[in-house]
Write a protein that holds these residues in place. Sequence first.
Motif, short mmCIF file in Angstrom:
data_model
loop_
_atom_site.label_atom_id
_atom_site.label_comp_id
_atom_site.label_asym_id
_atom_site.label_seq_id
_atom_site.Cartn_x
_atom_site.Cartn_y
_atom_site.Cartn_z
N VAL A 228 0.84 -1.20 0.00
CA VAL A 228 0.00 0.00 0.00
C VAL A 228 0.87 1.25 0.00
CG1 VAL A 228 -1.71 1.31 1.31
CG2 VAL A 228 -1.94 -1.17 1.12
N GLU A 229 1.93 1.26 0.82
CA GLU A 229 2.82 2.43 0.88
C GLU A 229 3.50 2.67 -0.46
OE1 GLU A 229 5.44 1.62 4.10
OE2 GLU A 229 4.09 2.44 5.64
N SER A 230 3.98 1.59 -1.09
CA SER A 230 4.65 1.76 -2.39
C SER A 230 3.68 2.24 -3.45
CB SER A 230 5.29 0.44 -2.82
OG SER A 230 4.31 -0.54 -3.05
N PHE A 231 2.39 1.85 -3.32
CA PHE A 231 1.39 2.30 -4.28
C PHE A 231 1.14 3.80 -4.15
CE2 PHE A 231 -3.14 3.21 -5.12
CZ PHE A 231 -3.19 2.88 -6.46
N TRP A 232 1.13 4.31 -2.90
CA TRP A 232 0.82 5.72 -2.68
C TRP A 232 2.02 6.63 -2.87
CZ3 TRP A 232 -3.86 7.31 -3.00
CH2 TRP A 232 -4.91 6.49 -2.59
N ASP A 233 3.21 6.21 -2.40
CA ASP A 233 4.35 7.14 -2.46
C ASP A 233 5.44 6.73 -3.44
OD1 ASP A 233 5.73 5.09 -1.16
OD2 ASP A 233 5.38 5.95 0.82
N ALA A 331 -11.57 -9.96 -12.51
CA ALA A 331 -10.89 -9.62 -13.77
C ALA A 331 -10.54 -8.14 -13.82
CB ALA A 331 -11.79 -10.00 -14.95
N LEU A 332 -11.47 -7.29 -13.39
CA LEU A 332 -11.21 -5.85 -13.40
C LEU A 332 -10.10 -5.47 -12.43
CD1 LEU A 332 -14.88 -4.48 -13.55
CD2 LEU A 332 -13.22 -4.67 -15.42
N ILE A 333 -10.05 -6.14 -11.28
CA ILE A 333 -8.98 -5.88 -10.32
C ILE A 333 -7.63 -6.29 -10.89
CG2 ILE A 333 -8.02 -6.61 -8.10
CD1 ILE A 333 -10.79 -6.60 -6.97
N ASN A 334 -7.58 -7.44 -11.54
CA ASN A 334 -6.33 -7.89 -12.16
C ASN A 334 -5.84 -6.89 -13.20
OD1 ASN A 334 -5.04 -9.42 -14.65
ND2 ASN A 334 -4.58 -10.65 -12.84
N MET A 335 -6.75 -6.39 -14.02
CA MET A 335 -6.38 -5.40 -15.03
C MET A 335 -5.96 -4.09 -14.39
SD MET A 335 -9.45 -6.06 -17.77
CE MET A 335 -9.75 -7.68 -18.49
N ALA A 336 -6.67 -3.69 -13.32
CA ALA A 336 -6.34 -2.44 -12.64
C ALA A 336 -4.96 -2.50 -11.99
CB ALA A 336 -7.41 -2.13 -11.58
N VAL A 337 -4.58 -3.65 -11.47
CA VAL A 337 -3.25 -3.80 -10.89
C VAL A 337 -2.18 -3.64 -11.96
CG1 VAL A 337 -1.66 -5.46 -9.83
CG2 VAL A 337 -3.98 -5.22 -8.94
N ALA A 338 -2.41 -4.21 -13.13
CA ALA A 338 -1.42 -4.16 -14.21
C ALA A 338 -1.15 -2.73 -14.68
CB ALA A 338 -1.87 -5.02 -15.39
N VAL A 339 -2.17 -1.86 -14.60
CA VAL A 339 -2.01 -0.48 -15.04
C VAL A 339 -1.84 0.48 -13.85
CG1 VAL A 339 -3.28 -0.87 -17.18
CG2 VAL A 339 -4.52 -0.14 -15.15
N GLU A 340 -1.57 -0.08 -12.66
CA GLU A 340 -1.27 0.67 -11.43
C GLU A 340 -2.45 1.52 -10.94
OE1 GLU A 340 2.63 2.85 -9.43
OE2 GLU A 340 2.14 3.22 -11.53
N LEU A 341 -3.66 1.04 -11.15
CA LEU A 341 -4.81 1.68 -10.53
C LEU A 341 -5.08 1.11 -9.14
CD1 LEU A 341 -7.33 1.95 -13.52
CD2 LEU A 341 -5.93 3.76 -12.51
N VAL A 344 -0.71 -4.11 -5.72
CA VAL A 344 -0.57 -5.52 -6.09
C VAL A 344 -1.41 -6.37 -5.15
CG1 VAL A 344 1.03 -7.44 -6.35
CG2 VAL A 344 1.73 -5.14 -7.02
N THR A 345 -2.28 -7.22 -5.72
CA THR A 345 -3.20 -8.01 -4.91
C THR A 345 -2.99 -9.51 -5.04
OG1 THR A 345 -4.85 -8.05 -6.68
CG2 THR A 345 -4.99 -6.25 -5.08
N GLY A 346 -2.38 -9.95 -6.12
CA GLY A 346 -2.22 -11.39 -6.32
C GLY A 346 -3.44 -12.07 -6.89
N GLN A 347 -4.39 -11.31 -7.47
CA GLN A 347 -5.59 -11.89 -8.07
C GLN A 347 -5.31 -12.24 -9.53
OE1 GLN A 347 -8.47 -12.59 -6.32
NE2 GLN A 347 -7.25 -11.92 -4.55
N THR A 348 -5.68 -13.45 -9.93
CA THR A 348 -5.45 -13.90 -11.29
C THR A 348 -6.54 -13.39 -12.23
OG1 THR A 348 -6.65 -15.95 -10.83
CG2 THR A 348 -4.26 -15.98 -10.53
N LEU A 349 -6.32 -13.55 -13.53
CA LEU A 349 -7.30 -13.16 -14.54
C LEU A 349 -8.15 -14.38 -14.87
CD1 LEU A 349 -8.08 -10.70 -16.28
CD2 LEU A 349 -6.55 -11.54 -18.05
N PRO A 350 -9.43 -14.38 -14.50
CA PRO A 350 -10.26 -15.58 -14.63
C PRO A 350 -10.28 -16.15 -16.04
CG PRO A 350 -11.40 -13.89 -13.35
CD PRO A 350 -10.16 -13.24 -13.90
N LEU A 351 -10.08 -17.46 -16.11
CA LEU A 351 -10.10 -18.26 -17.35
C LEU A 351 -8.91 -17.98 -18.27
CD1 LEU A 351 -13.90 -18.03 -18.22
CD2 LEU A 351 -12.70 -20.02 -17.31
N ILE A 352 -8.06 -17.03 -17.91
CA ILE A 352 -6.92 -16.70 -18.75
C ILE A 352 -5.62 -17.12 -18.07
CG2 ILE A 352 -5.64 -14.86 -19.90
CD1 ILE A 352 -8.29 -15.33 -21.19
N SER A 353 -5.42 -16.72 -16.84
CA SER A 353 -4.18 -17.03 -16.12
C SER A 353 -4.03 -18.52 -15.90
CB SER A 353 -4.16 -16.31 -14.76
OG SER A 353 -4.19 -14.91 -14.92
#
Length: 398
Positions: A228-233, A331-341, A344-353
């Motif tokens: 969380v800290e690395s995400f914010w600062d 799926a939206l959370i996985n995509m949001a993590v990839a674009v730094e929205l 990092v959560t460790g959630q996979t992309l359903p049916l793809i990962s």
Amino acid sequence: MKGILKSLEGDKAIWGVVALLALFSFLPVYSASSNLVYVVGNGTTVGHLLKHGLLLVLGFGIIYSVHKIPTHFFKGLSIIALPVVLVLLGYTLAQGTTIEGANASRWIRLPVVGITFQTSNLAAVVLMIYTARYLSKIRDREIRFTESILPLWLPVFLVLILILPANFSTAAILFCMVLMLCFLGGYPTKYLLSIIGAGIVTLALFVLLAKAMPGVFPNRVDTWISRVESFWDGTDSEGDYQIEKAKIAIASGGLIGNGAGKSVMKNFLPQSSSDFIYAIIIEEYGLLGGLSLLFFYMLLLFRIVVVANANQTVFGKLLVIGVGLPIVFQALINMAVAVELFPVTGQTLPLISSGGTSIWMTCLAIGVVLSASRKQDEQKEIEQNTEEHPLEVLSGQL
């Protein structure tokens, strides 16, 4: 072939979207698995591809089997499965070892096939079905908070507490999904606010306990805080390293991408075949590929809402939303993590990962949705036959 297609009942659009996502997944999984082979030194690319294919075949077997189950059966099944899930979560958490370098308090290994199984994914599906059952049961009654503590909130908090120490992101997502389902199910908002407050207090107590006794849950709370800290600062951390590599992959993909299998960052991005596979997809297929994938998840969401809206029972509506919406949300959370929205959560992309448990539990949830849509189709067929041949239907009923 026609016989197989004829046996696939339920919403055909959902079948089509799921099949397309599964078929497409072979390309990025095969490409990204080279990281495991040449960097980590684990197996061969063909071996990883065959394993992914086997997991999908078993997953579609789960979809087919589950979608044949009458929807109302899931009420009783959720009551039976919930104690089993609690035992599995407790056993998984108590292991306290590692499996191939990963924290084993998230996984158990299936003894016969040797595949690791993440029990929290199964717990999430079972808990959502159980919550839908309870909400449909009290739908036409005046709800009192004290009456719902034991049958609803005690099981919910037991599941979340057993998931939380090893997997904060899954516990947080599941908590939000339960709250969302309760809100849609007509549970009083003032009581939900009390539950949110209780959840925040429970999380704070857990963090304080983990800080006071670091040997009980080593590194977990520190990992959450650092992410969380690395995400914010923007401070350096493992999560920040992964995000930076993901952004490089996305930026190098451009509009149309570098082509299938031509990703460079897959060799530098940890978890390129699972948590960060969306970044590899954009690098190879560009912005158009990434948006196309997003479109199919939104199409899946649309069909889930259509099936839920058309269902004639309260339980059916809540069931479809309860097990279907988390798929798209993940799926939206996985995509949001990839674009730094998101951090990092460790959630996979359903049916793809790649990954067996995620695929199987996603398929389980889809099977439940298709079961509800199958019942809906049967009702439509009965109504159509009644309109066309009312006397025959009446005589059959007599």
